[in-house]
Each structure stands twice: as C-alpha cells, then as structure tokens.
Scaffold this motif. Structure first.
Motif, PDB file in Angstrom:
ATOM      1  N   THR A   1       0.795  -1.231   0.000  1.00 50.97           N
ATOM      2  CA  THR A   1       0.000   0.000   0.000  1.00 50.97           C
ATOM      3  C   THR A   1       0.827   1.281   0.000  1.00 50.97           C
ATOM      4  N   ASP A   2       2.122   1.200   0.196  1.00 55.08           N
ATOM      5  CA  ASP A   2       3.031   2.350   0.054  1.00 55.08           C
ATOM      6  C   ASP A   2       2.511   3.650   0.647  1.00 55.08           C
ATOM      7  N   GLY A   3       2.118   3.634   1.903  1.00 50.71           N
ATOM      8  CA  GLY A   3       1.733   4.864   2.578  1.00 50.71           C
ATOM      9  C   GLY A   3       0.312   5.340   2.352  1.00 50.71           C
ATOM     10  N   MET A   4      -0.498   4.577   1.621  1.00 46.71           N
ATOM     11  CA  MET A   4      -1.902   4.975   1.456  1.00 46.71           C
ATOM     12  C   MET A   4      -2.627   4.821   2.792  1.00 46.71           C
ATOM     13  N   GLU A   5      -3.781   5.437   2.884  1.00 49.81           N
ATOM     14  CA  GLU A   5      -4.605   5.359   4.089  1.00 49.81           C
ATOM     15  C   GLU A   5      -5.850   4.534   3.797  1.00 49.81           C
ATOM     16  N   LEU A   6      -6.214   3.659   4.726  1.00 50.47           N
ATOM     17  CA  LEU A   6      -7.441   2.864   4.615  1.00 50.47           C
ATOM     18  C   LEU A   6      -8.493   3.436   5.553  1.00 50.47           C
ATOM     19  N   GLN A   7      -9.702   3.636   5.017  1.00 48.45           N
ATOM     20  CA  GLN A   7     -10.853   4.010   5.826  1.00 48.45           C
ATOM     21  C   GLN A   7     -11.903   2.908   5.661  1.00 48.45           C
ATOM     22  N   VAL A   8     -12.383   2.378   6.762  1.00 50.86           N
ATOM     23  CA  VAL A   8     -13.414   1.349   6.730  1.00 50.86           C
ATOM     24  C   VAL A   8     -14.658   1.927   7.372  1.00 50.86           C
ATOM     25  N   GLU A   9     -15.729   2.011   6.587  1.00 52.29           N
ATOM     26  CA  GLU A   9     -16.969   2.615   7.059  1.00 52.29           C
ATOM     27  C   GLU A   9     -18.086   1.588   7.002  1.00 52.29           C
ATOM     28  N   THR A  10     -17.922   0.501   7.747  1.00 50.44           N
ATOM     29  CA  THR A  10     -18.942  -0.535   7.788  1.00 50.44           C
ATOM     30  C   THR A  10     -18.768  -1.400   9.018  1.00 50.44           C
ATOM     31  N   ASP A  11     -19.873  -1.938   9.480  1.00 48.33           N
ATOM     32  CA  ASP A  11     -19.838  -2.969  10.518  1.00 48.33           C
ATOM     33  C   ASP A  11     -20.577  -4.214  10.017  1.00 48.33           C
ATOM     34  N   ALA A  12     -20.680  -4.332   8.699  1.00 49.29           N
ATOM     35  CA  ALA A  12     -21.413  -5.424   8.060  1.00 49.29           C
ATOM     36  C   ALA A  12     -20.622  -6.731   8.088  1.00 49.29           C
ATOM     37  N   THR A  13     -21.362  -7.813   7.983  1.00 51.16           N
ATOM     38  CA  THR A  13     -20.768  -9.115   7.706  1.00 51.16           C
ATOM     39  C   THR A  13     -21.289  -9.561   6.353  1.00 51.16           C
ATOM     40  N   VAL A  14     -20.455 -10.285   5.621  1.00 52.94           N
ATOM     41  CA  VAL A  14     -20.825 -10.758   4.293  1.00 52.94           C
ATOM     42  C   VAL A  14     -20.639 -12.266   4.242  1.00 52.94           C
ATOM     43  N   GLU A  15     -21.482 -12.926   3.462  1.00 47.25           N
ATOM     44  CA  GLU A  15     -21.373 -14.366   3.295  1.00 47.25           C
ATOM     45  C   GLU A  15     -20.337 -14.635   2.212  1.00 47.25           C
ATOM     46  N   ALA A  16     -19.184 -15.205   2.624  1.00 48.27           N
ATOM     47  CA  ALA A  16     -18.065 -15.332   1.692  1.00 48.27           C
ATOM     48  C   ALA A  16     -17.108 -16.429   2.123  1.00 48.27           C
ATOM     49  N   ASP A  17     -16.259 -16.811   1.190  1.00 49.04           N
ATOM     50  CA  ASP A  17     -15.077 -17.607   1.500  1.00 49.04           C
ATOM     51  C   ASP A  17     -14.042 -16.603   1.999  1.00 49.04           C
ATOM     52  N   PRO A  18     -13.598 -16.710   3.249  1.00 48.64           N
ATOM     53  CA  PRO A  18     -12.715 -15.674   3.802  1.00 48.64           C
ATOM     54  C   PRO A  18     -11.435 -15.452   2.991  1.00 48.64           C
ATOM     55  N   GLY A  19     -10.815 -16.513   2.536  1.00 53.55           N
ATOM     56  CA  GLY A  19      -9.573 -16.379   1.781  1.00 53.55           C
ATOM     57  C   GLY A  19      -9.764 -15.664   0.456  1.00 53.55           C
ATOM     58  N   ARG A  20     -10.812 -16.031  -0.248  1.00 51.53           N
ATOM     59  CA  ARG A  20     -11.050 -15.403  -1.553  1.00 51.53           C
ATOM     60  C   ARG A  20     -11.534 -13.964  -1.407  1.00 51.53           C
ATOM     61  N   LEU A  21     -12.305 -13.678  -0.360  1.00 56.52           N
ATOM     62  CA  LEU A  21     -12.680 -12.288  -0.088  1.00 56.52           C
ATOM     63  C   LEU A  21     -11.430 -11.463   0.193  1.00 56.52           C
TER      64      LEU A  21
END
Length: 139
Positions: free
Chosen positions: A25-45
């Motif tokens: 990510t070379d110094g980029m900033e991550l913003q997470v604006e959710t408290d959701a859960t999703v039905e997924a394969d964790p590794g592939r997500l």
C-alpha cells in the motif's frame, strides 16, 4: 476461478484490514466505514480486497475507503479516473494503467464471480474509481 462451496459470515471490516495488511500500500490510508458481515469464502474475499487495494496504489490513490452498499460493498479510491469503457478494465490483458495493475481488476472480478457476485466500475466525482461488488449477502 472455481465456484466457492464453503462460505461463512465474515466481518467485512476485519477482512478489509487483513487484505490491507497483505497488500503493498506504500503509505496509502485505509478508511473502513462498515460494521457489516458478508457471506463469503474468507480467503477469496481477502484476495479480492488485496487486489482492489493494489489497483488503487497503481491508480495513484492516497486514500481507499471500504463501505457497505445496498447491494453489497464498495471499494473507493481517490486516484485517477477511468479513461473510457469501464468493462474493459475487468478483462485480462488490458494494461491499465500498467501491465502489473492490469491484472488487479480482472482478479477482483474473478474472486467476485466465484462467489456468484458481480463487479461494476464507476468513476468517482472529483477523481478515482469506485469498485462496486454486487449481489452480496450482507448482514
């Protein structure tokens, strides 16, 4: 590219943070604006998110935001806008904006399709790309 058979409810914020950790990510900033859960394969997500974050880096982004949407979730960056037909960015072999980054969005699309999801790319007002992951089971 095979369809996932085993899915579970995955915390989207945690998956985003793990994908961020695995991405360059070379110094980029991550913003997470959710408290959701999703039905997924964790590794592939996680792979989907990592590829989206690395595309954002190649796209000149400084900030990436992950948020829940009505039909799933979105990954938004503040980098360059798309220059033409968004669908072509999802095809393997397109060097956008470079050969290395040209693999990232097709990978995102593949990891989405194995879940039965779809991907739409949208230019953001003011610059950047919004990757919409659609048809996702969200709680």
């Amino acid at each position: 590219g095979q369809t996932v058979e085993g899915v579970e409810w995955v915390d989207l914020a945690s998956a985003a943070e793990e994908g961020w950790w695995n991405a360059s990510t070379d110094g980029m900033e991550l913003q997470v604006e959710t408290d959701a859960t999703v039905e997924a394969d964790p590794g592939r997500l996680g792979e989907l998110l990592t590829n989206a974050f690395e595309f954002a880096r190649h796209n000149g982004a400084e900030t990436v935001t992950v948020r829940q949407t009505a039909a799933g979730f979105a990954i938004e960056d503040d980098g360059e806008s798309l220059v033409d037909d968004p669908d072509r960015y999802l095809a393997y072999g397109e060097a956008v904006p470079s050969a290395e980054s040209g693999m990232k969005l097709p990978n995102v699309d593949t990891f989405a399709r194995v879940h039965g999801w779809s991907v739409a790319l949208v230019d953001r007002d003011g610059g950047g790309v919004r990757i919409e992951v659609l048809n996702v089971q969200v709680e």
